[in-house]
Enzyme design. Sequence first.
Site, PDB file in Angstrom:
ATOM      1  N   THR A  16       0.842  -1.196   0.000  1.00  0.00           N
ATOM      2  CA  THR A  16       0.000   0.000   0.000  1.00  0.00           C
ATOM      3  C   THR A  16       0.887   1.260   0.000  1.00  0.00           C
ATOM      4  O   THR A  16       2.021   1.239   0.488  1.00  0.00           O
ATOM      5  CB  THR A  16      -0.943   0.027   1.217  1.00  0.00           C
ATOM      6  N   GLY A  17       0.357   2.334  -0.572  1.00  0.00           N
ATOM      7  CA  GLY A  17       1.110   3.602  -0.580  1.00  0.00           C
ATOM      8  C   GLY A  17       2.475   3.450  -1.212  1.00  0.00           C
ATOM      9  O   GLY A  17       3.492   3.802  -0.616  1.00  0.00           O
ATOM     10  N   THR A  19       3.516   4.504  -4.527  1.00  0.00           N
ATOM     11  CA  THR A  19       3.798   5.243  -5.760  1.00  0.00           C
ATOM     12  C   THR A  19       5.041   6.121  -5.624  1.00  0.00           C
ATOM     13  O   THR A  19       5.496   6.712  -6.597  1.00  0.00           O
ATOM     14  CB  THR A  19       2.598   6.136  -6.143  1.00  0.00           C
ATOM     15  N   ILE A  22       9.318   5.175   0.410  1.00  0.00           N
ATOM     16  CA  ILE A  22       9.700   3.850   0.912  1.00  0.00           C
ATOM     17  C   ILE A  22       8.930   2.751   0.182  1.00  0.00           C
ATOM     18  O   ILE A  22       9.488   1.707  -0.177  1.00  0.00           O
ATOM     19  CB  ILE A  22       9.432   3.774   2.440  1.00  0.00           C
ATOM     20  N   TYR A 167       0.110  11.178  15.244  1.00  0.00           N
ATOM     21  CA  TYR A 167       0.824  10.304  14.308  1.00  0.00           C
ATOM     22  C   TYR A 167       1.644   9.275  15.085  1.00  0.00           C
ATOM     23  O   TYR A 167       1.570   8.074  14.822  1.00  0.00           O
ATOM     24  CB  TYR A 167       1.731  11.143  13.403  1.00  0.00           C
TER      25      TYR A 167
END
Length: 261
Positions: A16-17, A19, A22, A167
Amino acid sequence: MSPNFPDLKDKRVLITGSTMGIGLATAQAFAHQGARVGLNGRKAPEHLDDILAGMQTDGGESAFFAADLAHSAGCQQLVDAFVARFGGIDVLINNAGGLVGRKPLEAIDDEFFDAVSDLNMRSVLMTTRFALPHLRESAKQSGQTASVISVGSIAGHTGGGPGAALYGASKAWLHNIHKNWVDFHTAEGIRFNIVSPGTVDTAFHADKNEEVRQRISAGIPMGRFGKTSEMAPAFLFFASHACSGYITGQILDVNGGQYMP
Ligand code: NAP
């Protein structure tokens, strides 16, 4: 010289994530091992065709799946699309995440709380939930462990920097929820581990000027930010049954010595 993990060839790896940052470096490292890799982001990266072609030349097969994982429906949609394309999931990497913004305690409102929680907690919880039957099936069919690797953070240990309390707490939540999943899903042949980066040179730090970057670097024994390519091998290790088949419930800190638990 890049590391070699022969058992990752043809593995179906959903990241996931991925593009940029990392996630992308990790996707490229899996392609280099001959894996079948799913890239994800809310939108396609600018040079998607070049990225996919590069990964194919490198020996892997890859495809991009647009989905916003801050919503459970997006998590379901991503898992369904990946399985429709590759037939199952052997490795899930929950990498999508981020600060959303920096707000001191007095400025945190419901909207900000929801945004940070949705991106860093809901996305991991729901993507893992929807991937679970496929991971179970992978372990059953292959006789090897399936692997879930979530991206934690140094902030999950320390509490996070200025305005990053939510976060940091969301990453600590990830560190913790994995322990429950280890207790209740190990018998199904699924391993759960965390890669916890320190300060890595990505868009995540786009808000920092040179002076701030130097100050942070001075606090890192290695004296510099990490590179995305230096994160990727930790994911290869946790994905490889041959290398880490008896390792689960662990946090691997990749941080140049910035934090030592
Ligand atoms: P990055 O360069 O900002 O990349 C973030 C990726 O996530 C992009 O592909 C982005 O694509 C995607 N993304 C963002 N929101 C999304 C959503 N709602 N649904 C699906 N995809 C989404 O980030 P990074 O620095 O590589 O960080 C990756 C992970 O490492 C994160 O979990 C972060 O918290 C963690 N981490 C980073 C550092 C660091 O120093 N960089 C340190 C510790 C932990 P779109 O924008 O197209 O959606």
